[in-house]
Design a protein around this motif. Structure first.
Motif, PDB file in Angstrom:
ATOM      1  N   SER A  56     -67.076  91.095  33.333  1.00 43.64           N
ATOM      2  CA  SER A  56     -67.815  90.436  32.252  1.00 43.64           C
ATOM      3  C   SER A  56     -68.909  91.319  31.674  1.00 43.64           C
ATOM      4  CB  SER A  56     -68.422  89.124  32.760  1.00 43.64           C
ATOM      5  OG  SER A  56     -69.213  89.355  33.920  1.00 43.64           O
ATOM      6  N   GLY A  57     -69.466  92.207  32.468  1.00 43.33           N
ATOM      7  CA  GLY A  57     -70.523  93.082  31.963  1.00 43.33           C
ATOM      8  C   GLY A  57     -70.003  94.338  31.319  1.00 43.33           C
ATOM      9  N   LEU A  58     -68.673  94.484  31.238  1.00 41.99           N
ATOM     10  CA  LEU A  58     -68.081  95.713  30.712  1.00 41.99           C
ATOM     11  C   LEU A  58     -67.065  95.386  29.612  1.00 41.99           C
ATOM     12  CD1 LEU A  58     -67.397  97.304  34.197  1.00 41.99           C
ATOM     13  CD2 LEU A  58     -69.238  97.943  32.652  1.00 41.99           C
ATOM     14  N   PRO A  59     -67.458  94.662  28.586  1.00 44.32           N
ATOM     15  CA  PRO A  59     -66.490  94.224  27.568  1.00 44.32           C
ATOM     16  C   PRO A  59     -65.807  95.408  26.892  1.00 44.32           C
ATOM     17  CG  PRO A  59     -68.736  93.928  26.795  1.00 44.32           C
ATOM     18  CD  PRO A  59     -68.840  94.320  28.234  1.00 44.32           C
ATOM     19  N   GLY A  60     -64.470  95.460  27.026  1.00 41.73           N
ATOM     20  CA  GLY A  60     -63.695  96.477  26.335  1.00 41.73           C
ATOM     21  C   GLY A  60     -63.732  97.851  26.940  1.00 41.73           C
ATOM     22  N   LYS A  61     -64.615  98.070  27.892  1.00 38.56           N
ATOM     23  CA  LYS A  61     -64.770  99.416  28.441  1.00 38.56           C
ATOM     24  C   LYS A  61     -63.854  99.650  29.637  1.00 38.56           C
ATOM     25  CE  LYS A  61     -68.422 102.675  29.585  1.00 38.56           C
ATOM     26  NZ  LYS A  61     -69.859 102.862  29.828  1.00 38.56           N
ATOM     27  N   VAL A  62     -63.728  98.656  30.504  1.00 40.62           N
ATOM     28  CA  VAL A  62     -62.838  98.722  31.651  1.00 40.62           C
ATOM     29  C   VAL A  62     -61.866  97.555  31.544  1.00 40.62           C
ATOM     30  CG1 VAL A  62     -62.647  98.727  34.162  1.00 40.62           C
ATOM     31  CG2 VAL A  62     -64.642  99.777  33.065  1.00 40.62           C
ATOM     32  N   ILE A  63     -60.588  97.865  31.576  1.00 40.06           N
ATOM     33  CA  ILE A  63     -59.542  96.856  31.444  1.00 40.06           C
ATOM     34  C   ILE A  63     -58.725  96.836  32.729  1.00 40.06           C
ATOM     35  CG2 ILE A  63     -57.412  96.255  30.218  1.00 40.06           C
ATOM     36  CD1 ILE A  63     -58.659  97.537  27.734  1.00 40.06           C
ATOM     37  N   GLN A  64     -58.480  95.640  33.255  1.00 36.30           N
ATOM     38  CA  GLN A  64     -57.629  95.516  34.433  1.00 36.30           C
ATOM     39  C   GLN A  64     -56.219  95.143  33.999  1.00 36.30           C
ATOM     40  OE1 GLN A  64     -58.765  92.563  37.344  1.00 36.30           O
ATOM     41  NE2 GLN A  64     -57.346  93.366  38.881  1.00 36.30           N
ATOM     42  N   ALA A  65     -55.240  95.910  34.474  1.00 35.71           N
ATOM     43  CA  ALA A  65     -53.826  95.610  34.223  1.00 35.71           C
ATOM     44  C   ALA A  65     -53.196  95.200  35.540  1.00 35.71           C
ATOM     45  CB  ALA A  65     -53.120  96.832  33.652  1.00 35.71           C
ATOM     46  N   HIS A  66     -52.259  94.265  35.484  1.00 36.84           N
ATOM     47  CA  HIS A  66     -51.672  93.709  36.706  1.00 36.84           C
ATOM     48  C   HIS A  66     -50.282  94.237  37.018  1.00 36.84           C
ATOM     49  CE1 HIS A  66     -55.064  90.977  37.111  1.00 36.84           C
ATOM     50  NE2 HIS A  66     -54.970  90.777  35.810  1.00 36.84           N
ATOM     51  N   THR A  67     -49.671  94.939  36.061  1.00 38.28           N
ATOM     52  CA  THR A  67     -48.389  95.604  36.294  1.00 38.28           C
ATOM     53  C   THR A  67     -48.464  96.998  35.689  1.00 38.28           C
ATOM     54  OG1 THR A  67     -47.344  94.878  34.227  1.00 38.28           O
ATOM     55  CG2 THR A  67     -47.144  93.401  36.156  1.00 38.28           C
TER      56      THR A  67
END
Length: 413
Positions: free
Chosen positions: A185-196
């Protein structure tokens, strides 16, 4: 800096495990980066080698690092790839290959593909190469997007990687297969988590400026394509055909399939490389209910070539699964590129035809689903491999994740 320093300063170590650490030490002390392809290297040796490497500004990729792409040069098992703006750090060999190939299909290339070895995420090792690789790519002006691929690291390593990603001035895609959702939540658009791996590649491609719809729309399009296939396939199964069987050459792809299947089923999922030790197969040579087998595990490769090179073990297992009246779907990965079998479909397609005929003679319909990890430039000729497999009745999917989702949804139909 990484490009200049690795241009002629990298050693590949691929010897029996008991000699590998000594060779790696010699290379590091000579000022060389090292790809330590060998496995059976002790954890203590790995920690000492990586600590020395970090202290001297070097990369120690491995042990058991089967894939790296450094300055456009493929090392170990790797594919023919375009150059481009995405820099990858991966603790997973076939995971690195899969995301690179999926990026290439979107017209996006890479700067570097740094393999770390599968144990780098352990707390004892401390993610030393994952963090060093990220630092090198953060400092590389040609790298615009960072992508990290791994099975779930231990919690202290996850925290360190998240902190370093947050400090980067470039967007970072994190794909820790099977990890719970991070609080970003504190990193909008900067760090993205992908699940596959598929989502990771598509996210990195979009961030790199590929002319694509949003990732959510791309995944929804994939779901629509899968839904079209499910009904006719599911309707062909006979009563008693109840189980999924995965036969994998790539350990990361085997792991990703387990993550996807486990999220959609209540029954136990068995493997020789399980997500949960309670579900370890009692005998790796025999499937039990729903099973996913990594044929590249050491128990299968001692004294035998890896299944990405030699199809004989997988073909025997394929026919064994086809003879089981409870088998509904067999899922395969086929990995192309340097180091892999020169024409896997030439051996697998006739075996798949034989397996389907064996089931047909017993009054059953056998579904075989596969994904093809490769690019148009690979020496095996991607389109020819695809056509040969499809002519044998294989249902080909665009990614391993898509193949795994299709298999589980056929069974749930």
């Amino acid at each position: 800096a990484l490009k200049a320093h690795t241009e002629a300063n990298l050693a590949v170590v691929s010897v029996a495990g008991r000699y590998a650490a000594a060779e790696a030490w010699e290379a590091l002390r000579s000022g060389l980066h090292v790809l330590l392809f060998s496995d059976n290297v002790s954890l203590e040796d790995e920690i000492a080698l990586k600590q020395y490497a970090v202290e001297h500004g070097l990369l120690l990729m491995g042990p058991g690092a089967g894939t790296a792409i450094i300055n456009g040069t493929a090392l170990g098992f790797a594919n023919v790839l375009p150059s481009g703006p995405v820099g990858i750090v991966s603790a997973a060999g076939t995971g690195l290959q899969e995301v690179c190939c999926l990026l290439a299909r979107q017209g996006v290339g890479i700067t570097q593909g740094i393999g770390t070895g599968g144990r780098d995420g352990k707390a004892q090792v401390g993610g030393l190469m994952m963090l060093a690789g990220l630092q090198a790519l953060q400092a590389d002006p040609a790298t615009k997007v960072l992508l990290v691929v791994s099975k779930p690291p231990d919690e202290p390593v996850t925290r360190q990687v998240l902190a370093q990603a947050a400090a980067a001035d470039k967007p970072v895609v994190l794909c820790f297969l099977g990890s719970p959702a991070f609080d970003l939540s504190g990193l909008p658009g900067k760090v993205i988590q992908a699940h596959t791996l598929e989502e990771a590649a598509l996210s990195a491609a979009c961030l790199a400026g590929a002319p694509l719809p949003p990732v959510a729309e791309l995944l929804l399009q994939q779901e629509r394509r899968l839904n079209i296939k499910i009904g006719p396939l599911a309707g062909a199964l006979r009563p008693g055909q109840s189980y999924l069987r995965g036969l994998y050459s790539g350990g990361t792809l085997c792991y990703e399939t387990q993550v996807i299947w486990q999220s959609e089923m209540e029954a136990p999922l068995h493997s020789n490389a399980p997500l949960d030790e309670a579900n370890r197969l009692p005998d790796s040579n025999r499937s039990l209910e729903h099973s996913v087998v990594d044929l590249g595990e050491e128990e299968f490769t001692v004294g035998r070539p890896h299944p990405m090179i030699d199809n004989s073990l997988r073909i025997r297992r394929l026919l064994q699964e086809a003879a089981d009246p409870e088998t509904a779907v067999i899922l395969l990965d086929v990995v192309l590129g340097y180091g892999a079998h020169p024409n896997p479909a030439a051996e697998l397609a006739p075996a798949i035809q034989q397996a389907r005929e064996l089931a047909s003679d017993a009054g059953r319909w056998l579904i075989v689903i596969a994904s093809l990890t490769g690019t148009a430039g690979d020496p095996q000729a991607f389109q020819e491999q695809s056509a040969r497999l499809e002519s044998a009745g294989v249902v080909l999917c665009e990614s391993n994740a898509a193949a795994a989702r299709l298999a589980i949804r056929i069974l749930k139909q």
